[in-house]
Scaffold this active site. Sequence first.
Site, PDB file in Angstrom:
ATOM      1  CG  ASP A   1      -8.957   0.142   4.969  1.00 53.13           C
ATOM      2  OD1 ASP A   1      -9.174  -0.112   3.777  1.00 53.13           O
ATOM      3  OD2 ASP A   1      -8.487  -0.691   5.770  1.00 53.13           O
TER       4      ASP A   1
ATOM      5  CD  GLN B   1      -2.886  -4.690   6.743  1.00 53.98           C
ATOM      6  OE1 GLN B   1      -2.781  -3.724   5.986  1.00 53.98           O
ATOM      7  NE2 GLN B   1      -3.626  -5.750   6.422  1.00 53.98           N
TER       8      GLN B   1
ATOM      9  CE  LYS C   1      -3.665  -2.602   2.203  1.00 53.82           C
ATOM     10  NZ  LYS C   1      -4.211  -3.110   3.467  1.00 53.82           N
TER      11      LYS C   1
END
Length: 282
Positions: free
Chosen positions: A121, A98, A54
């Site tokens: 996200d 994450q 990413k």
Amino acid sequence: MREPIVLDGSRVAAGIKARLAERVGRLKERGSSPCLATILVGSDPASATYVKMKGNACRRLGIESIRVELPGTTTTEELLGVISRLNEDPAVHGILLQHPVPAHIDERAAFDAIAIGKDVDGVTMLGYAMNVFGAAAYPSCTPAAILAILDDYGIGIEGKHAVVIGRSPILGKPVSAMLLNRNATVTVCHSKTANLAEMVALGDIVVAAVGKPRFIQGEWIKPGAVVLDAGYNPGNVGDVNYEAACRNASAITPVPAGVGPVTIAMLLKHTVEAAERAMGVR
Ligand code: NAP
């Protein structure tokens, strides 16, 4: 049966990123650089790889990326402190924590600590609820990627029967809501679903989000159905038995190079949009 159309996620992602590059350029002319902060807790190699991918994707597009790496011993309070500082940092436009974090951390509390304006996200409960209402600025990236692929290929959603296998808060549930909001009739399956094969066979659109390699069998797929395989299992294997599904599907995403690259493109898109909002140009 004819060969299915292979839904090329790499091509769709490249198109999205090309359009974003122009927007990043315009932001830079105004003195702003979009910035994504990634947080990795612990040393899980797969998570470390995802975070690195990413960050690299950001850099290739001229988006800044700040990597925060925390030891596996980090407490929930310490993680909340890090998120709070990133929330307050005006140079940071998006925050990605994450998943998964080590088991002793309250992951839900950590996700929900992310400011809604930086939840690029789509992991907060508020962001999820807004998505269900069709009002999310940043829906979860993989569900957004699935819809982007359907739209790119001009595959209609309205009136179709969509069968989603999986109900996780970042994938199965939000993609079900998004398909429903686009006027599909949606069936959501999970580990307690009886007669899964019969359920899958109803789908004009089948979304596999199970986390089990080659779990969805080709013969379950209705002839002519469109198959989107969000699964990403060790060995670059999806959740659908691809070769067998190709015998019935009219279109199908491969793994890799299907949903995955578009998911990353969505994360970049949301980060650029967050920076544009911060500059007041959206
Ligand atoms: P998850 O949180 O583990 O959820 C899996 C879902 O599958 C659960 O809802 C579970 O049901 C359901 N399930 C498990 N066994 C089942 C069975 N035998 N029959 C029917 N349903 C079953 O996984 P996730 O985070 O949603 O991820 C799903 C997959 O997508 C994984 O392969 C993951 O690697 C991949 N993924 C890919 C991307 C990408 O960018 N391409 C992003 C995120 C995830 P219950 O709710 O009843 O337990």
